[in-house]
Design a protein around this motif. Sequence first.
Motif, PDB file in Angstrom:
ATOM      1  N   PRO A 214       1.123  -0.876   0.155  1.00 47.09           N
ATOM      2  CA  PRO A 214      -0.106   0.343   0.207  1.00 47.09           C
ATOM      3  C   PRO A 214       0.752   1.382   0.196  1.00 47.09           C
ATOM      4  O   PRO A 214       0.234   2.121  -0.132  1.00 47.09           O
ATOM      5  CB  PRO A 214      -0.941  -0.016   1.606  1.00 47.09           C
ATOM      6  N   GLY A 215       2.199   1.058   0.649  1.00 46.88           N
ATOM      7  CA  GLY A 215       2.737   2.398   0.303  1.00 46.88           C
ATOM      8  C   GLY A 215       3.457   3.051  -0.959  1.00 46.88           C
ATOM      9  O   GLY A 215       2.989   2.741  -2.140  1.00 46.88           O
ATOM     10  N   ARG A 216       4.501   3.489  -0.854  1.00 46.49           N
ATOM     11  CA  ARG A 216       4.924   3.963  -2.458  1.00 46.49           C
ATOM     12  C   ARG A 216       5.595   3.109  -2.854  1.00 46.49           C
ATOM     13  O   ARG A 216       6.556   2.240  -2.420  1.00 46.49           O
ATOM     14  CB  ARG A 216       6.699   4.936  -1.769  1.00 46.49           C
ATOM     15  N   VAL A 217       5.290   2.732  -4.622  1.00 50.79           N
ATOM     16  CA  VAL A 217       5.362   1.736  -5.319  1.00 50.79           C
ATOM     17  C   VAL A 217       5.915   3.066  -6.480  1.00 50.79           C
ATOM     18  O   VAL A 217       5.376   3.638  -7.239  1.00 50.79           O
ATOM     19  CB  VAL A 217       4.769   0.909  -5.635  1.00 50.79           C
ATOM     20  N   GLU A 218       7.397   2.218  -6.853  1.00 51.92           N
ATOM     21  CA  GLU A 218       7.441   3.155  -8.150  1.00 51.92           C
ATOM     22  C   GLU A 218       8.279   2.771  -9.211  1.00 51.92           C
ATOM     23  O   GLU A 218       8.593   1.044  -9.261  1.00 51.92           O
ATOM     24  CB  GLU A 218       8.853   3.631  -7.983  1.00 51.92           C
ATOM     25  N   PHE A 219       7.517   2.720 -10.693  1.00 44.85           N
ATOM     26  CA  PHE A 219       7.395   1.691 -11.549  1.00 44.85           C
ATOM     27  C   PHE A 219       7.815   2.683 -12.936  1.00 44.85           C
ATOM     28  O   PHE A 219       7.875   3.709 -12.770  1.00 44.85           O
ATOM     29  CB  PHE A 219       6.013   1.727 -11.916  1.00 44.85           C
ATOM     30  N   GLU A 220       9.448   1.737 -13.498  1.00 48.25           N
ATOM     31  CA  GLU A 220       9.895   2.430 -15.078  1.00 48.25           C
ATOM     32  C   GLU A 220       9.333   1.134 -16.405  1.00 48.25           C
ATOM     33  O   GLU A 220       9.707   0.317 -15.619  1.00 48.25           O
ATOM     34  CB  GLU A 220      11.078   2.110 -14.498  1.00 48.25           C
ATOM     35  N   ILE A 221       8.290   1.583 -16.367  1.00 45.45           N
ATOM     36  CA  ILE A 221       7.946   1.407 -17.659  1.00 45.45           C
ATOM     37  C   ILE A 221       8.652   1.614 -18.724  1.00 45.45           C
ATOM     38  O   ILE A 221       8.120   2.308 -19.271  1.00 45.45           O
ATOM     39  CB  ILE A 221       6.634   1.166 -17.935  1.00 45.45           C
ATOM     40  N   GLY A 222       9.998   0.505 -18.841  1.00 53.00           N
ATOM     41  CA  GLY A 222       9.818   0.884 -20.039  1.00 53.00           C
ATOM     42  C   GLY A 222      10.966   2.202 -20.167  1.00 53.00           C
ATOM     43  O   GLY A 222      11.202   2.583 -21.693  1.00 53.00           O
ATOM     44  N   SER A 223      11.431   2.534 -19.201  1.00 49.28           N
ATOM     45  CA  SER A 223      11.517   3.826 -18.953  1.00 49.28           C
ATOM     46  C   SER A 223      13.063   3.746 -18.646  1.00 49.28           C
ATOM     47  O   SER A 223      13.804   5.286 -18.363  1.00 49.28           O
ATOM     48  CB  SER A 223      10.666   4.452 -18.060  1.00 49.28           C
ATOM     49  N   GLU A 224      13.944   2.763 -18.028  1.00 48.72           N
ATOM     50  CA  GLU A 224      14.908   2.587 -17.160  1.00 48.72           C
ATOM     51  C   GLU A 224      15.895   1.657 -18.263  1.00 48.72           C
ATOM     52  O   GLU A 224      16.697   2.243 -19.514  1.00 48.72           O
ATOM     53  CB  GLU A 224      14.397   2.138 -15.756  1.00 48.72           C
ATOM     54  N   LYS A 225      14.951   0.357 -18.493  1.00 48.83           N
ATOM     55  CA  LYS A 225      15.595  -0.906 -19.533  1.00 48.83           C
ATOM     56  C   LYS A 225      14.127  -0.587 -20.273  1.00 48.83           C
ATOM     57  O   LYS A 225      12.950  -1.063 -20.143  1.00 48.83           O
ATOM     58  CB  LYS A 225      15.849  -2.146 -18.926  1.00 48.83           C
ATOM     59  N   VAL A 226      14.397  -0.123 -21.981  1.00 47.95           N
ATOM     60  CA  VAL A 226      13.195  -0.377 -22.601  1.00 47.95           C
ATOM     61  C   VAL A 226      12.479  -1.236 -22.604  1.00 47.95           C
ATOM     62  O   VAL A 226      11.277  -1.282 -23.089  1.00 47.95           O
ATOM     63  CB  VAL A 226      13.819   1.158 -23.967  1.00 47.95           C
ATOM     64  N   SER A 227      13.065  -2.628 -22.848  1.00 44.65           N
ATOM     65  CA  SER A 227      12.170  -3.355 -22.765  1.00 44.65           C
ATOM     66  C   SER A 227      11.878  -4.487 -21.552  1.00 44.65           C
ATOM     67  O   SER A 227      11.307  -5.548 -21.555  1.00 44.65           O
ATOM     68  CB  SER A 227      13.211  -4.363 -23.442  1.00 44.65           C
ATOM     69  N   LYS A 228      11.759  -4.174 -19.852  1.00 40.45           N
ATOM     70  CA  LYS A 228      11.525  -4.212 -19.042  1.00 40.45           C
ATOM     71  C   LYS A 228      10.780  -3.118 -18.461  1.00 40.45           C
ATOM     72  O   LYS A 228      10.442  -1.787 -18.482  1.00 40.45           O
ATOM     73  CB  LYS A 228      12.856  -4.238 -18.752  1.00 40.45           C
ATOM     74  N   ALA A 229      10.230  -3.806 -17.355  1.00 44.14           N
ATOM     75  CA  ALA A 229       8.690  -3.157 -16.429  1.00 44.14           C
ATOM     76  C   ALA A 229       9.422  -3.038 -15.075  1.00 44.14           C
ATOM     77  O   ALA A 229       9.931  -4.984 -14.446  1.00 44.14           O
ATOM     78  CB  ALA A 229       7.347  -3.315 -16.625  1.00 44.14           C
ATOM     79  N   THR A 230       9.965  -1.863 -14.961  1.00 42.90           N
ATOM     80  CA  THR A 230      11.170  -2.286 -13.260  1.00 42.90           C
ATOM     81  C   THR A 230       9.944  -1.527 -12.170  1.00 42.90           C
ATOM     82  O   THR A 230       9.092  -0.502 -12.419  1.00 42.90           O
ATOM     83  CB  THR A 230      11.931  -0.905 -13.119  1.00 42.90           C
ATOM     84  N   PHE A 231       9.759  -2.090 -11.101  1.00 42.71           N
ATOM     85  CA  PHE A 231       9.126  -1.436 -10.269  1.00 42.71           C
ATOM     86  C   PHE A 231       9.679  -1.851  -8.404  1.00 42.71           C
ATOM     87  O   PHE A 231      10.528  -2.686  -8.633  1.00 42.71           O
ATOM     88  CB  PHE A 231       7.318  -2.576  -9.975  1.00 42.71           C
ATOM     89  N   SER A 232       9.876  -1.044  -7.467  1.00 39.72           N
ATOM     90  CA  SER A 232      10.462  -1.745  -6.674  1.00 39.72           C
ATOM     91  C   SER A 232       9.983  -0.257  -5.652  1.00 39.72           C
ATOM     92  O   SER A 232       9.189   0.292  -5.974  1.00 39.72           O
ATOM     93  CB  SER A 232      11.508   0.059  -6.557  1.00 39.72           C
ATOM     94  N   VAL A 233      10.265  -1.139  -4.425  1.00 39.25           N
ATOM     95  CA  VAL A 233       9.547  -0.452  -2.653  1.00 39.25           C
ATOM     96  C   VAL A 233      10.687  -0.617  -1.556  1.00 39.25           C
ATOM     97  O   VAL A 233      11.684  -1.184  -1.908  1.00 39.25           O
ATOM     98  CB  VAL A 233       8.169  -1.460  -2.759  1.00 39.25           C
ATOM     99  N   PRO A 234      10.051   0.668  -1.402  1.00 42.61           N
ATOM    100  CA  PRO A 234      11.314   1.542  -0.191  1.00 42.61           C
ATOM    101  C   PRO A 234      11.274  -0.233   0.703  1.00 42.61           C
ATOM    102  O   PRO A 234      10.525  -1.310   1.389  1.00 42.61           O
ATOM    103  CB  PRO A 234      11.450   2.191   0.319  1.00 42.61           C
ATOM    104  N   GLY A 235      12.630  -0.855   1.599  1.00 40.75           N
ATOM    105  CA  GLY A 235      12.741  -1.489   2.335  1.00 40.75           C
ATOM    106  C   GLY A 235      13.429  -2.958   2.650  1.00 40.75           C
ATOM    107  O   GLY A 235      14.280  -3.177   0.962  1.00 40.75           O
ATOM    108  N   GLU A 236      13.473  -3.771   2.771  1.00 45.25           N
ATOM    109  CA  GLU A 236      13.895  -4.916   2.840  1.00 45.25           C
ATOM    110  C   GLU A 236      13.385  -6.252   1.765  1.00 45.25           C
ATOM    111  O   GLU A 236      13.423  -7.257   2.084  1.00 45.25           O
ATOM    112  CB  GLU A 236      13.982  -5.321   4.065  1.00 45.25           C
ATOM    113  N   ALA A 237      11.416  -6.016   1.674  1.00 48.83           N
ATOM    114  CA  ALA A 237      10.974  -7.539   1.028  1.00 48.83           C
ATOM    115  C   ALA A 237      10.148  -6.395  -0.050  1.00 48.83           C
ATOM    116  O   ALA A 237       9.441  -5.357   0.452  1.00 48.83           O
ATOM    117  CB  ALA A 237       9.590  -7.471   2.327  1.00 48.83           C
ATOM    118  N   LEU A 238       9.901  -7.693  -0.965  1.00 48.69           N
ATOM    119  CA  LEU A 238       8.646  -7.031  -2.098  1.00 48.69           C
ATOM    120  C   LEU A 238       8.218  -8.035  -2.010  1.00 48.69           C
ATOM    121  O   LEU A 238       8.540  -9.714  -2.557  1.00 48.69           O
ATOM    122  CB  LEU A 238       9.782  -6.229  -3.362  1.00 48.69           C
ATOM    123  N   GLU A 239       6.737  -7.738  -2.196  1.00 50.23           N
ATOM    124  CA  GLU A 239       5.782  -8.839  -2.633  1.00 50.23           C
ATOM    125  C   GLU A 239       5.711  -8.248  -3.893  1.00 50.23           C
ATOM    126  O   GLU A 239       4.154  -7.265  -4.075  1.00 50.23           O
ATOM    127  CB  GLU A 239       5.067  -8.546  -1.727  1.00 50.23           C
TER     128      GLU A 239
END
Length: 773
Positions: A214-239
């Motif tokens: 529910p917190g801050r999630v950041e998506f890079e949809i073909g904007s970091e690696k153009v053939s990838k969907a990158t997503f990240s969350v702060p902290g030590e776990a990603l689900e």
Amino acid sequence: MKFSDGNWHVPEHLHLLNPVEVFDARDEGDSLLILAPTTPQPDRANQINAKLLRLRFFSPMEGVIGVRFEHFRGGLDKGPHFELYPDAAFKPEISIGEKAAELKSGNLTVRVSTAEGWRIDFLRDGKVISGSDYKAAGHCTDKSDNDQTYMFERLDLGVGTKVYGLGERFTDFVKNGQMVDIWNRDGGANTDQAYKNIPFFLTNRGWGLFVNDPGRVEFEIGSEKVSKATFSVPGEALEYYFIDGPDPKSVIDRYTQLTGRPALPKQWSFGLWLTTSFTTEYDENTVTGFLDGMAERNIPLHVFHFDCFWMRGLHWCDFEWDPETFPDPEAMLARYKERGLHICVWINPYIAQESRLFDEGKENGYLIKREDGSVWQWDMWQPGQAVVDFTNPEACDWYAGYLKGLVGQGVDCFKTDFGERIPTDVAYHDGSDPETMHNYYTFLYNKVVFDALEESKGKGEAVLFARSATTGGQQFPVHWGGDCYSDYDSMAETLRSGLSLGLCGFGYWSHDIGGFEATAAADVYKRWCAFGLMSSHSRLHGSKSYRVPWLYDDEAVDVLRFFVNLKCTLMPTLYASAVEAPKTGLPMMRPMMLEFPEDRACDPLDRQYMLGDRLMVAPVLDQSGDVEFYLPKGRWTHLLSGDEVEGGSWRVESHGFMSMPLYVRPNSIMVFGANDQRPDYDYADGATYALYALEDGKTAEAVVYAEGGAIEQSVSVLRSGNKLAVSVADAARPWKLLLTNVVSIEGAGEGVTISESAEGVVLEGKGNTEITL
């Protein structure tokens, strides 16, 4: 967030840990556990000072695979968490071999390479549809930001894959090339900020992804690696959850099974709403003048909304009618209800210091506090404003009690405004993490209001008009698009934002007809009336000026009346699409790619949509009246003119204010009701079933629903050569069938009467029959 500097380098301030191989793979019964070191482990000596990443694969329901990706597991879990609804009876299949470990969920499989290197693949029926390779996923420490840590993943998009959704976004409809920050903001309707941020996206290839955070999630949809969907969350776990369709509709179905289905709004809510507007001057005489003006001009009106200043200024919210302008609200509302109107009032979760609720909230601990125990306040919006703490059950009951009191006065529904400007330097009653609560707050807020309406009016009676949302908020409709400008650009921005939200399982959506900010030119207002009445829900609303049509020009009155009448007549068809949302999660307003997933020309279309599954709508977005749109293959029929055109190409048409591109899909039945004055009536009584362009060997079907979603009548027509076989569910109920663009017929079954109209041939009868063309 970007974790690379071009293709080869990592920014100097970032330190990354990436899984490099599988050290151990375990079948844990209902999940597959993978232990992945960040350096090779050729012998035991390398295990000293090793760093380990942990992945658990599981399946909450068929066709959905969850991934829990962790570094350290000892952190505090303060919540909140999204409310999910997994299928407890479903069990995935797990296998561990020499080359790969797999978890299978229906036709979807996740495969982790155990032989050499690091690779995760998601497969549909054995074919790879996405995956993650070496250095794609990992853990990050940002040395420039007090060693803040992140978990991230990059999934392959593949050639031609388009990404949609991520909430009600005003940026380009296709999200490829965009960075999307999942963080609710009150930023208007023409920026990259959004009121409704949803950490879920859908692809045209029939798979989707939901980040369960529910917190801050950041998506890079073909904007970091153009053939990838990158997503990240702060902290030590990603689900995250990888959701297969295999078509886009099925992805939405599964996503809303997991996160909650929309409730079905009342039929009356689909009619025309009129508001006082925001900062305008108004009292009972003003409101009554609006109502009389609509009645005198024969414009049906179904809901009246009182915006902020039904309460005294600088006192929001105290839930008290301003005694100077509304001295006897109960009697006033009773008079309005005698006109057949439903009543909505504006609320928000903020409590001004001058509100009578402030001292109550402070004394009882019902307001969000700072870490030192004082009430959190600021002067934004209202002086000394505080915020209700909905993590406190007693605060929820307290707030809901005032709402129930308003229901007792005659209020039917609430516009739940705001809920985005939620502070993070605070302490919640239940100890929730304030960063995570920033987005999640809106879920608690709207749920309290929704539940209060159901408790006071009855189950199935609640209707909201909500601005902010997060995952799960689709359960509390209706939602509207926020503060847009009053021009054609904003009409287009508004439409694509609503289409994006619909792809996140929000079934019902509206917008401010005529625009909110400033005052539209008359031509914009008239075009917006047509667009607004061909939307799920329809509300006239503005900021500093009223939105009644006679303030624009005389033709605006005619345009508004025409499209209100049309929507009321179409309600049997529209309500049938509305009933689908609680069953499948499908929105009423559907992007073309959702209804035509195999037609690649539909992938980017965001200036037209399907209203339900059978009516294409293309709002006019230019002063000239010209509109460019695309029709998929088949013989389409214009709803108003009856003209038939062949699809499979782009069209450019010019429309007057009493028209717009409204094309009926081939092989469809549109049900027209006998009432053009109200949205809530017996849809089957006197209905006309209009058959459009039925091809040989095809069947067209229509279902008419009663209030609440019970089937009242169904009609199907099968064409075989020049024969039409008509089947009805209720043989005792008379039916009327319109065959469009048919000049005459040779015959029909016993008891069927035949007549002609400008639209075609009309047949009336009971029971099943056969018609010869």
